[in-house]
Each structure stands twice: as structure tokens, then as C-alpha cells.
Design a protein around this motif. Structure first.
Motif, mmCIF file in Angstrom:
data_model
loop_
_atom_site.group_PDB
_atom_site.id
_atom_site.type_symbol
_atom_site.label_atom_id
_atom_site.label_comp_id
_atom_site.label_asym_id
_atom_site.label_seq_id
_atom_site.Cartn_x
_atom_site.Cartn_y
_atom_site.Cartn_z
ATOM 1 N N LEU A 94 -10.582 12.652 2.529
ATOM 2 C CA LEU A 94 -11.701 11.887 3.076
ATOM 3 C C LEU A 94 -11.895 10.573 2.323
ATOM 4 O O LEU A 94 -12.229 9.552 2.917
ATOM 5 N N VAL A 95 -11.675 10.618 1.020
ATOM 6 C CA VAL A 95 -11.794 9.405 0.207
ATOM 7 C C VAL A 95 -10.647 8.458 0.512
ATOM 8 O O VAL A 95 -10.836 7.238 0.632
ATOM 9 N N LEU A 96 -9.461 9.031 0.681
ATOM 10 C CA LEU A 96 -8.270 8.205 0.889
ATOM 11 C C LEU A 96 -8.318 7.481 2.227
ATOM 12 O O LEU A 96 -8.024 6.286 2.313
ATOM 13 N N ILE A 97 -8.683 8.208 3.296
ATOM 14 C CA ILE A 97 -8.650 7.570 4.616
ATOM 15 C C ILE A 97 -9.827 6.625 4.822
ATOM 16 O O ILE A 97 -9.838 5.862 5.785
ATOM 17 N N SER A 98 -10.831 6.688 3.924
ATOM 18 C CA SER A 98 -11.933 5.737 4.009
ATOM 19 C C SER A 98 -11.561 4.384 3.408
ATOM 20 O O SER A 98 -12.259 3.395 3.622
ATOM 21 N N LYS A 99 -10.458 4.357 2.681
ATOM 22 C CA LYS A 99 -9.995 3.113 2.081
ATOM 23 C C LYS A 99 -9.119 2.353 3.093
ATOM 24 O O LYS A 99 -8.693 2.920 4.104
ATOM 25 N N ARG A 120 0.833 -1.208 0.000
ATOM 26 C CA ARG A 120 0.000 0.000 0.000
ATOM 27 C C ARG A 120 0.870 1.262 0.000
ATOM 28 O O ARG A 120 0.523 2.258 -0.637
ATOM 29 N N ILE A 121 1.992 1.222 0.721
ATOM 30 C CA ILE A 121 2.930 2.350 0.680
ATOM 31 C C ILE A 121 3.451 2.541 -0.730
ATOM 32 O O ILE A 121 3.567 3.673 -1.236
ATOM 33 N N SER A 133 -3.723 2.892 6.217
ATOM 34 C CA SER A 133 -3.500 3.614 7.470
ATOM 35 C C SER A 133 -2.873 4.963 7.183
ATOM 36 O O SER A 133 -2.335 5.209 6.101
ATOM 37 N N ARG A 134 -2.946 5.831 8.155
ATOM 38 C CA ARG A 134 -2.361 7.166 7.967
ATOM 39 C C ARG A 134 -0.833 7.096 7.937
ATOM 40 O O ARG A 134 -0.188 7.919 7.305
ATOM 41 N N LEU A 135 -0.287 6.104 8.618
ATOM 42 C CA LEU A 135 1.159 5.902 8.540
ATOM 43 C C LEU A 135 1.561 5.543 7.112
ATOM 44 O O LEU A 135 2.535 6.089 6.569
#
Length: 259
Positions: A86-91, A5-6, A94-96
């Protein structure tokens, strides 16, 4: 933490920044370097070689800094202002992973940019038969890259909780103070005020010492010898650990923001 994901976030950042025509800076750099090589012999009879060496290193550093400051400060702030975060963090990310992916993506852009500028730099030196030590120059450019990685982390940190303009100013401030931190400590030692000495020492501990990553003068002018391999390794670890610390703080702040 998922490396895949990173990698996805980093790839998207890389493609986005490349589309913003950042690499057109290479054309500007090549134009300036070849123009300087053609014009300097007529105005600097005996010093043109050192001037071209110095100008080339300064250009690589400056263009990398421009990309770091003006792109890095907007990578996260732009997502926040446009509400795309908002779209990104709903997927399932993680925020890291989000923060580190942004950093790795811009770092990859900087690596490509510096590599291309280095090729142009060496081409100018070879075509103009200017003597240089390739190992010293490459080492100085590598540590310039480490410095830019650290400043990218600072730009991301400021972009998490401030506006783009303020984040830009703060990042430039970190750059300037980071290169003056040793002088600030020396100034504190010259004064007779214990309070001022404590303040300058505290500033040195908090601010990054970017002079530990600056070997451009040594590479160009041979003013002093390069540090020993253990010292070089310690400077490298310092830069990487400071970068990781800034990213950790950015993740901590970003995780507590409400959108």
C-alpha cells in the motif's frame, strides 16, 4: 516507464536478498565440491572426473533454483501480506515498474550467485587437474541463468495472486513440467487418442520448454554437439520472450488487484 525507478526497486531487492544470507550458499557449494573431489577418487576409480563435472553443474543449477523458487515467490506476496504494498503503490511508481524492478533485482542476485559458484567450480576443476572445456561449461551456465530468469518471472506471477506456499508449489510444477514438456508431446504421439494428442500439444504450447535451455549434459558428457549459433540465438530469444510474457501477465493481474 522510468528506468531509474525500476533501478531503485531492483537495487532494494538486491540488497534485501543479499542481507538474507543467500550468498552463504557459496560456502556450502565450495565445501561440497572440495569434499567430493577429495572423496570420490577412493570410491569411483575411473569415473571421478565426470562425476565431479556433473556434480558441479548440478549444484549450480540446484542452488540457483532454490533461490529462485523460495525467494522469488515471496518477493511480491510478502509485500501484499504485510500491507507494505500500500505504501509502495501510493508513491509515483507504476505497477509495471514495481514488477520489473523486482525481477531485475532477483536476476542480479542470481547472476552474482552463479558467477561466484562458477569461479568455485572452475577452481575445483583446475586444482584437481580435471580436463574440461571452459566455453561449453560457461555456455551451459549462461543458459541456466536464462532458465532461472524465466522461472523467476513465473514465481513473481504466482506470487501476485496466490499464497507463498501455493506459489512455491506452482513454480516447482512449472519447472518439472517444463523439463518434461517434450516427453509429454512424445507420449501423446504414441497414443491413438486424438483428444489426448490435442491436450498434450496444448500443454506444450502453454508450458515453457525448459529443455531448450538445458545444455548441461552436452557440456559435461559431450553426448551431442551444441546447436548452431542461430539455434542458440533462437533458444535465447525463446527464453527472454517467454520471461517477458510472464511478467506482462503478472503486471496485468497486479494492476487489477484491489488492496
Amino acid at each position: 516507464m522510468s528506468l531509474s525507478r525500476i533501478f531503485v526497486v531492483a537495487t532494494n531487492v538486491y540488497k534485501e536478498v543479499i542481507r538474507d544470507r543467500v550468498l552463504y550458499l557459496m560456502g556450502l557449494y565450495a565445501l561440497l565440491m572440495f569434499a567430493a573431489a577429495a572423496l570420490l577418487p577412493s570410491v569411483a576409480a575411473n569415473a571421478q572426473d565426470k562425476i565431479i563435472l556433473d556434480l558441479g553443474m548440478a549444484g549450480i543449477h540446484l542452488l540457483g533454483l532454490v533461490v529462485t523458487v523460495f525467494v522469488g515467490t515471496g518477493l511480491i506476496n510478502k509485500e501484499i501480506e504485510k500491507k507494505t504494498v500500500l505504501v509502495l503503490i501510493s508513491k509515483p511508481i507504476s505497477r509495471l515498474e514495481f514488477i520489473w524492478g523486482k525481477h531485475f533485482g532477483l536476476s542480479a542476485v542470481l547472476a552474482v550467485l552463479l558467477a561466484c559458484l562458477t569461479v568455485i567450480y572452475f577452481a575445483v576443476l583446475v586444482l584437481n587437474q580435471i580436463e574440461f572445456t571452459a566455453v561449453s561449461l560457461l555456455l551451459a551456465i549462461f543458459y541456466t541463468f536464462i532458465e532461472l530468469m524465466l522461472l523467476t518471472a513465473a514465481a513473481l506471477l504466482f506470487g501476485v495472486f496466490t499464497s507463498s506456499l501455493l506459489a512455491t508449489l506452482l513454480t516447482i510444477g512449472v519447472y518439472l513440467m517444463g523439463h518434461l514438456s517434450q516427453d509429454i508431446v512424445a507420449l501423446g504421439k504414441l497414443t491413438e487418442s486424438p483428444l489426448f494428442q490435442r491436450v498434450t500439444s496444448a500443454m506444450y504450447l502453454v508450458l515453457p520448454d525448459l529443455e531448450r535451455l538445458n545444455f548441461r549434459n552436452e557440456a559435461v558428457y559431450g553426448m551431442t554437439l551444441f546447436p548452431s549459433p542461430p539455434e542458440l540465438l533462437s533458444h535465447l530469444l525463446y527464453g527472454l520472450l517467454y520471461t517477458a510474457l510472464l511478467l506482462t501477465i503478472a503486471v496485468f493481474i497486479f494492476a487489477r488487484r484491489q488492496f
